[in-house]
Design a protein around this motif. Structure first.
Motif, PDB file in Angstrom:
ATOM      1  N   LYS A 153     -24.977 -31.836 -18.589  1.00  0.00           N
ATOM      2  CA  LYS A 153     -24.658 -33.233 -18.153  1.00  0.00           C
ATOM      3  C   LYS A 153     -25.660 -33.752 -17.165  1.00  0.00           C
ATOM      4  CE  LYS A 153     -19.760 -33.142 -19.685  1.00  0.00           C
ATOM      5  NZ  LYS A 153     -18.300 -33.387 -19.095  1.00  0.00           N
ATOM      6  N   SER A 224     -26.610 -44.534 -21.915  1.00  0.00           N
ATOM      7  CA  SER A 224     -26.203 -43.193 -22.255  1.00  0.00           C
ATOM      8  C   SER A 224     -26.786 -42.728 -23.625  1.00  0.00           C
ATOM      9  CB  SER A 224     -24.838 -42.955 -22.124  1.00  0.00           C
ATOM     10  OG  SER A 224     -24.251 -43.127 -21.035  1.00  0.00           O
ATOM     11  N   LEU A 226     -26.384 -39.111 -26.482  1.00  0.00           N
ATOM     12  CA  LEU A 226     -26.234 -37.652 -26.814  1.00  0.00           C
ATOM     13  C   LEU A 226     -27.049 -36.842 -27.335  1.00  0.00           C
ATOM     14  CD1 LEU A 226     -22.300 -38.112 -27.978  1.00  0.00           C
ATOM     15  CD2 LEU A 226     -23.224 -36.915 -25.824  1.00  0.00           C
ATOM     16  N   HIS A 228     -28.085 -33.342 -29.350  1.00  0.00           N
ATOM     17  CA  HIS A 228     -27.639 -31.975 -29.926  1.00  0.00           C
ATOM     18  C   HIS A 228     -28.789 -31.107 -30.378  1.00  0.00           C
ATOM     19  CE1 HIS A 228     -26.522 -29.334 -33.209  1.00  0.00           C
ATOM     20  NE2 HIS A 228     -25.397 -29.018 -32.619  1.00  0.00           N
ATOM     21  N   VAL A 234     -25.125 -29.230 -26.333  1.00  0.00           N
ATOM     22  CA  VAL A 234     -25.055 -30.682 -26.514  1.00  0.00           C
ATOM     23  C   VAL A 234     -25.359 -31.179 -24.848  1.00  0.00           C
ATOM     24  CG1 VAL A 234     -23.368 -32.678 -26.421  1.00  0.00           C
ATOM     25  CG2 VAL A 234     -23.159 -30.592 -28.280  1.00  0.00           C
ATOM     26  N   GLU A 236     -25.242 -34.751 -22.385  1.00  0.00           N
ATOM     27  CA  GLU A 236     -24.918 -35.891 -22.173  1.00  0.00           C
ATOM     28  C   GLU A 236     -25.936 -36.474 -21.148  1.00  0.00           C
ATOM     29  OE1 GLU A 236     -20.746 -36.156 -21.129  1.00  0.00           O
ATOM     30  OE2 GLU A 236     -20.129 -35.094 -22.745  1.00  0.00           O
TER      31      GLU A 236
END
Length: 679
Positions: A153, A224, A226, A228, A234, A236
Motif C-alpha cells: 500500500k 487510486s 489496484l 495485481h 496486490v 493499492e
C-alpha cells in the motif's frame, strides 16, 4: 602528483523549483559540477541566486549547443520531456530526465531509441531509488523479514491551496494532475517490492484497475489504482494534488509488515536518519538508515558514474530503461481506466513530430516502386499499426515510417473496432499528406462477407479516414457460397463512384476464385481484380493462423503470381517469429509457431536464412523480409512494428539484394550457395 578526477559538466534545461533541488544535489555531489542553465526567459529574476556560478543561456537550443556541457537535466513541464531528451541525444548530450520520462510509454520508447542510437546516457530521475534506504528495504524484503509479501500500500498525495488554473499541476495542456506528477512514485515502489519478493529488480503487473476524480480542468485531482501481479501480490496505490494523504509505504507479509513514512524523501533532502519500521505480532523493530549526503546528490553521482563508465542507463536500483518503460505502461493503463487523455495529446495540438519538428517529406530509406493501377509510386514496405489506441501513441511510428520514405498504410474496417482507420484519418489530416499516401482499405470480413456490405462499410471507413476514397481495396475474406460476380460488381460500383481509385481484389482469396473473378470482369467490361493480400513468406504456412486465411507461399502460388504479375501485399511476411530465437526444432512452447510453421521443409529454409544472415552480418528475419521483397512479381510486405527500434530493425532488410539464385537456394531448389550481396 595526481590529477583531479574528471567531473561531469551539467546543464539544466528548465530552471524551475525541482531544478533548484537538483542543483543543490550537484553542488553536494562528488562527480558533477553545474556549468550552465538554459532558460526561455534568461532575464528572470532570481536565476543567478538560485543557480550560483552557472552561466545563464538564452534558450534550450543554446544549452544543447554549448560544447562545455556534457549532460543535461531536463526539468521542463511534462509534455516537453520527450522533445528535449531526443534533441539532447541528437546533440550528443547525456540526459537525466525528471519524472515522468515521457507522457506515455510510447514517448519513453522514442526517447530510449534516440539515446541508444546516439550512444548517450538517458535515465529517469526518481531520486529515492538511488538512496541507500531503498537498497536496505529491498534487502529486508528479500531476507524474509516479514515472510512472504502479499500486499503493498503506497501513496503520494498533497493538497494545493486551491484550484489554480494557471498552475502546471492543474493545467491540462501541461499534463497536470497527480498520476503523472506523483503517481509514478507509488507505482514504481510497488513494482520494485513485487520484484524484490521474487529476487528480481522489479515486476510488472498483469492487471491494472483505476479510478479518479477529474476536476474543472480535466486533470486527475485525486486517484487510486489496484495492481495485481502474476505472483499474487496486490498493490493499492494512490496519489493526488488536491488531497493530502498519509504517504506511508506499507508492505504486508505473512509474518508482519513494514512501514516507512514519507519514503520518497528517505533520510531527508539534506541528509539525516531514515526509519524503517518492522511490525510483527511479537513487537516492533526500527531499522535506522543514517545518511549525511543530500538526497539529490545520489542521482547526480549515479548518473555521473554511469556516464564516466560509458553506460547508457542507471544501474539498479536506479530506474533503467526497462524499468521506466514498464512504469509508464502502468500509468498509461491507469489513465486509460479513468478516461484521461490530455488536450495536448490530441490531434489538434500534436502538430509536430515527437522531436518537436514538422514532418519531413522526401525520405529515401524505404524506396518506392510503381504498382499497376496506382496513381503514385508506392513504398516497397507497407505499414500496419493495429496496436495503438491514441493519436499521440500512434503518430510516433507513423511519422517515423513516413519520414523514412514509407507511404503505404494498411487498414481495415474491423481493426481495433475501427480505431486504426480513425487514427490514420487523424494523422493524414493533421500532417497534410493524404495526396502523398497510398491508403489500403479492407472490408466484408467473416461473418459479414456479403456483397451488399462492401459499400456500407466503405462509407463508414471513409468517414473515419476523413477522405473520399481509398487507393487500394481488398475483400477481407471470401465467401465461396456467393457467386464471385456479385463481389466484383460491388467493388466495380465503388470504382465508378470514385471511392476506390486504384486496384481492388481479395485478401485471403484462392487462385481459383481470383481467376474466376478476373474472367468475369473481362467478359463484362468491369474493372478486374488487380491485387491480392495473402500470406507470403519464406516459411510456408501449414494451416491457417486464423479461420479463412490463405497462404500464397507454395510453388504453385509463386508461379501463378509471377505469370499474372499480380501485386501481393503480404501479411505475416516474416513468419510471425519463426525466423527469430522464439522458434527452433527443440522449442515447442509456442503453440501457434508449432502448429502453423513447424515442418522440416520450413526449418531447412530457416537454417539457410540463418547461414546467409551470418554471412551478411544481418539477422534471419532481415533475410526473410528481403526474400519477400525480391520476388519476380510485385510483392509488398506488410510490416507491423510496435516501436521505433522494431521499425528500424525491419529497414535493415533493405540493405540485402537477393538474386534469383539466392531465392532458389533459400527455397531449397538449388544447391548453389549465394555470394554475399548487399546494396
Amino acid at each position: 602528483m595526481t590529477s583531479e578526477p574528471r567531473k561531469i559538466r551539467w546543464g539544466i534545461l528548465g530552471p524551475g523549483t525541482i531544478a533548484k533541488a537538483f542543483a543543490d544535489g550537484v553542488a553536494h555531489s562528488s562527480t558533477g559540477t553545474l556549468v550552465a542553465i538554459g532558460a526561455r526567459n534568461p532575464g528572470k529574476s532570481g536565476l543567478a541566486q538560485n543557480f550560483p556560478g552557472a552561466r545563464i543561456l538564452d534558450g534550450y537550443e543554446a544549452l544543447l549547443a554549448d560544447p562545455d556541457v556534457d549532460a543535461v537535466y531536463i526539468s521542463t513541464p511534462h509534455p516537453s520531456h520527450a522533445e528535449w531528451a531526443i534533441r539532447a541525444a541528437e546533440a550528443g548530450k547525456h540526459v537525466l530526465c525528471e519524472k515522468p520520462m515521457g507522457l506515455t510509454a510510447f514517448e519513453a520508447d522514442a526517447m530510449i531509441h534516440a539515446a541508444r542510437k546516439a550512444g548517450t546516457f538517458l535515465s529517469e530521475a526518481f531520486m529515492y531509488r538511488l538512496h541507500p534506504q531503498t537498497a536496505k528495504l529491498v534487502e529486508l524484503v528479500r531476507s524474509g523479514a516479514i515472510g512472504e509479501v502479499r500486499m503493498v500500500k503506497s501513496s503520494f498525495g498533497f493538497a494545493m491551496p486551491d484550484f489554480m488554473p494557471e498552475h502546471r499541476l492543474y493545467a491540462n495542456d501541461l499534463a497536470g494532475g497527480g498520476i503523472l506528477d506523483v503517481g509514478g512514485y507509488p507505482v514504481s515502489m510497488a513494482r520494485l517490492i513485487a520484484g524484490a519478493a521474487l529476487g528480481k529488480p522489479f515486476a510488472e503487473p498483469d492487471k491494472v484497475a483505476g479510478a479518479a476524480h477529474l476536476g474543472q480542468s480535466g486533470v486527475d485531482e485525486w486517484a487510486s489504482a489496484l495492481l495485481h501481479f502474476p505472483s499474487g501480490i496486490v498493490a493499492e496505490v494512490s496519489c493526488g494534488i488536491s488531497l493530502a494523504q498519509d504517504n506511508v509505504l506499507r508492505i504486508l507479509g505473512t509474518k508482519g509488515r513494514i512501514e516507512v513514512a514519507d519514503f520518497w524523501y528517505a533520510s531527508g533532502r539534506e541528509g539525516g536518519t531514515g526509519e524503517i519500521r518492522i511490525i510483527r505480532p511479537g513487537g516492533e523493530e526500527v531499522v535506522e538508515v543514517r545518511e549525511d549526503r543530500w538526497l539529490y546528490a545520489f542521482e547526480v553521482d549515479a548518473a555521473g558514474e554511469a556516464i564516466l563508465a560509458g553506460k547508457q542507463e542507471f544501474a539498479w536500483p536506479g530506474m533503467g530503461w526497462a524499468d521506466s518503460h514498464g512504469n509508464l505502461r502502468v500509468l498509461d493503463k491507469w489513465r486509460a481506466a479513468i478516461g484521461l487523455e490530455y488536450e495536448i495529446e490530441k490531434p489538434e495540438k500534436r502538430v509536430n513530430t515527437i522531436s518537436g519538428r514538422g514532418l519531413r517529406s522526401g525520405g529515401t530509406t524505404i524506396p518506392k516502386r510503381e504498382i499497376p493501377g496506382l496513381p503514385r509510386p508506392a513504398s516497397c514496405l507497407a505499414l500496419g499499426f493495429e496496436d495503438f489506441r491514441t493519436f499521440s501513441s500512434g503518430m510516433i511510428l507513423l511519422d517515423a515510417y513516413f519520414e523514412a520514405g514509407g507511404n503505404v498504410f494498411d487498414t481495415a474496417y474491423i481493426y481495433g473496432s475501427g480505431y486504426t482507420e480513425t487514427l490514420l484519418g487523424q494523422w493524414l489530416k493533421n500532417r497534410g499528406v493524404r495526396e502523398q499516401s497510398v491508403v489500403i482499405g479492407k472490408g466484408a470480413h467473416t461473418p459479414l462477407c456479403y456483397p451488399d456490405v462492401i459499400g456500407k462499410q466503405l462509407t463508414q471507413s471513409l468517414d473515419r479516414l476523413q477522405t473520399d476514397h481509398v487507393d487500394v481495396y481488398f475483400m477481407h475474406r471470401d465467401d465461396p457460397d456467393v457467386p464471385v460476380d456479385e463481389f466484383v460488381d460491388a467493388m466495380d460500383r465503388e470504382v465508378r463512384a470514385g471511392r476506390i481509385r486504384g486496384p481492388f481484389g481479395g485478401s485471403n482469396w484462392t487462385r481459383e476464385r481470383m481467376d474466376e473473378a478476373i474472367a468475369y470482369a473481362e467478359r463484362t467490361g468491369k474493372q478486374k481484380p488487380g491485387a491480392l493480400s495473402n500470406n507470403f513468406s519464406l516459411a510456408e504456412m501449414l494451416v491457417p493462423i486464423w479461420p479463412g486465411c490463405v497462404t500464397s507461399s507454395s510453388d504453385e502460388w509463386k508461379a501463378w503470381l509471377t505469370a499474372r504479375q499480380m501485386p501481393n501485399f503480404a501479411w505475416s511476411s516474416q513468419g510471425r517469429g519463426f525466423f527469430t530465437g522464439r522458434a527452433g526444432r527443440d522449442q515447442r512452447d509456442n503453440e501457434e509457431l508449432v502448429r502453423v510453421w513447424y515442418s522440416e521443409k520450413n526449418f531447412g529454409r530457416r537454417d539457410r536464412a540463418i547461414e546467409l544472415a551470418n554471412r551478411l552480418g544481418k539477422s534471419p528475419i532481415h533475410v526473410a523480409l528481403a526474400y519477400v521483397l525480391a520476388q519476380p512479381f510485385p510483392s509488398v510486405p506488410l510490416i507491423g512494428p510496435r516501436t521505433l527500434d522494431e521499425l528500424e530493425d525491419s529497414l535493415q532488410a533493405l540493405d540485402i539484394a537477393l538474386s534469383p539464385d539466392d531465392i532458389a537456394w533459400l527455397d531449397g531448389g538449388s544447391d548453389q550457395h549465394p555470394a554475399r550481396r548487399t546494396g
